[in-house]
Design an enzyme around this catalytic site. Sequence first.
Site, PDB file in Angstrom:
ATOM      1  N   ALA A  42      41.480  25.393  78.939  1.00 44.51           N
ATOM      2  CA  ALA A  42      42.630  24.245  79.027  1.00 44.51           C
ATOM      3  C   ALA A  42      42.375  23.100  78.404  1.00 44.51           C
ATOM      4  O   ALA A  42      43.391  22.436  78.012  1.00 44.51           O
ATOM      5  CB  ALA A  42      42.544  24.141  80.666  1.00 44.51           C
ATOM      6  N   ASN A  75      41.415  17.074  89.979  1.00 47.87           N
ATOM      7  CA  ASN A  75      39.943  17.719  90.224  1.00 47.87           C
ATOM      8  C   ASN A  75      39.095  17.111  90.903  1.00 47.87           C
ATOM      9  O   ASN A  75      38.107  17.975  91.282  1.00 47.87           O
ATOM     10  CB  ASN A  75      39.620  18.302  88.756  1.00 47.87           C
ATOM     11  CG  ASN A  75      39.118  17.077  87.761  1.00 47.87           C
ATOM     12  OD1 ASN A  75      40.486  16.255  87.642  1.00 47.87           O
ATOM     13  ND2 ASN A  75      38.190  16.808  87.439  1.00 47.87           N
ATOM     14  N   GLN A 107      44.198  22.890  88.602  1.00 47.87           N
ATOM     15  CA  GLN A 107      43.625  22.950  90.026  1.00 47.87           C
ATOM     16  C   GLN A 107      44.736  23.363  90.674  1.00 47.87           C
ATOM     17  O   GLN A 107      44.576  23.570  92.288  1.00 47.87           O
ATOM     18  CB  GLN A 107      43.283  21.577  90.443  1.00 47.87           C
ATOM     19  CG  GLN A 107      42.043  20.919  89.626  1.00 47.87           C
ATOM     20  CD  GLN A 107      40.735  21.873  89.736  1.00 47.87           C
ATOM     21  OE1 GLN A 107      40.634  22.621  91.023  1.00 47.87           O
ATOM     22  NE2 GLN A 107      39.956  21.698  89.120  1.00 47.87           N
ATOM     23  N   THR A 163      41.388  35.687  66.908  1.00 49.38           N
ATOM     24  CA  THR A 163      41.573  36.839  67.430  1.00 49.38           C
ATOM     25  C   THR A 163      41.323  36.626  68.954  1.00 49.38           C
ATOM     26  O   THR A 163      40.458  36.141  69.425  1.00 49.38           O
ATOM     27  CB  THR A 163      40.591  37.688  67.199  1.00 49.38           C
ATOM     28  OG1 THR A 163      40.579  37.840  65.502  1.00 49.38           O
ATOM     29  CG2 THR A 163      40.641  39.225  67.601  1.00 49.38           C
ATOM     30  N   CYS A 197      32.393  17.894  84.498  1.00 45.38           N
ATOM     31  CA  CYS A 197      32.443  17.188  83.286  1.00 45.38           C
ATOM     32  C   CYS A 197      31.584  15.814  83.183  1.00 45.38           C
ATOM     33  O   CYS A 197      31.136  15.246  82.473  1.00 45.38           O
ATOM     34  CB  CYS A 197      34.018  17.160  82.764  1.00 45.38           C
ATOM     35  SG  CYS A 197      34.633  18.513  82.458  1.00 45.38           S
TER      36      CYS A 197
END
Length: 359
Positions: free
Chosen positions: A72, A141, A169, A223, A305
Amino acid sequence: MIYLDYQATTPLAPEARDAMLRWLDGPDGTGFGNPHSAHRMGRQAAAAVELARDRVAALFPAGGKVIFTGSATEAINLAIRGTASRGGTVSVSAIEHAAVLDTAKSCGKWHELNVAQDGQCNVKQDPPSDTRLICVMQVNNEIGTIQPTLDWHRRAKEMNALYLCDAVQAYGKMEVTGADMIAISAHKFHGPKGIGALWVRDGLELEEVQTGGGQEFGLRSGTLSPALCAGFGAAAKEAKDRMAQDAEHIEQLWSRARELFSDWTLNGSEDARWHGNLNIRREGLDVARLMSDCRNVMFSAGSACASGSGRPSHVLKAIGLSDEEAKSSIRLGFGRYTTMEQIEEAAQAINTAAKEQGL
């Protein structure tokens, strides 16, 4: 161990794991093909990617396209940087994830939208007149508050600005509301880590911010992993099929958790909130000691985080908490695979440990 940190990540759904295995190798050894190759194995892998894309798209508003990314965070960077040529200010709510806040700051002109004590970003405030992009997440979050995203999308249109919604979320748990761009992450709703997506409405063109082969609509080079895409798609399908069932289960867990932690103070709104997030505090609580004493219960002292930074949560500070109140807060996150017995056992351990601190 009891896992109560669903905002940080969620357990991989068995359906997602099964979908992934075929494209890691497969029983006939042909599941490892490059989806961008023109031969038969490549076409088979590409078909798996497109099936996953369709399944992920099924939980977004009608129309638009799904661009697979590595996370994200990457999706948010693509949205903010990919619209930078429009110039002007990026207006972000004060409780956005660091992926939004830091990216907006790095792009030059940015403006912070304030939030109320209940944790909602009030639409009755004026972003700068040159705002080109408004960023307000759907569900926070850290404290789980649900934002008035429809109102902010409408406000962006009135200002001739774009609207980016971080729905990490929310996706897979509730209806994802309208926006110009929506960012999500697979591992937040029982999919694999290492893959996310940016949904972009029809008619909106982004600029390439990552050069290379241009595999994803000429916007995201690299890829793709058919295994990660397949797991992502399977998790999305499972979330869609059992959304009502999951929500009912979480409401039962929430009601019981509120009873068990009735003498704790709730951070943020109780009603305008995703009830799989319980962010609470006790005056004078030593959270580091609590986590050490309850080491078999996996919970958070803030967002994943921010944990370990030693700084008070910017989200809790934004809703008016003091440094001491913010640092005495914990976050319990639960969901599909959490049992009532686990909630009760965890509450007993946490409450006992808090009492041992004299609280």
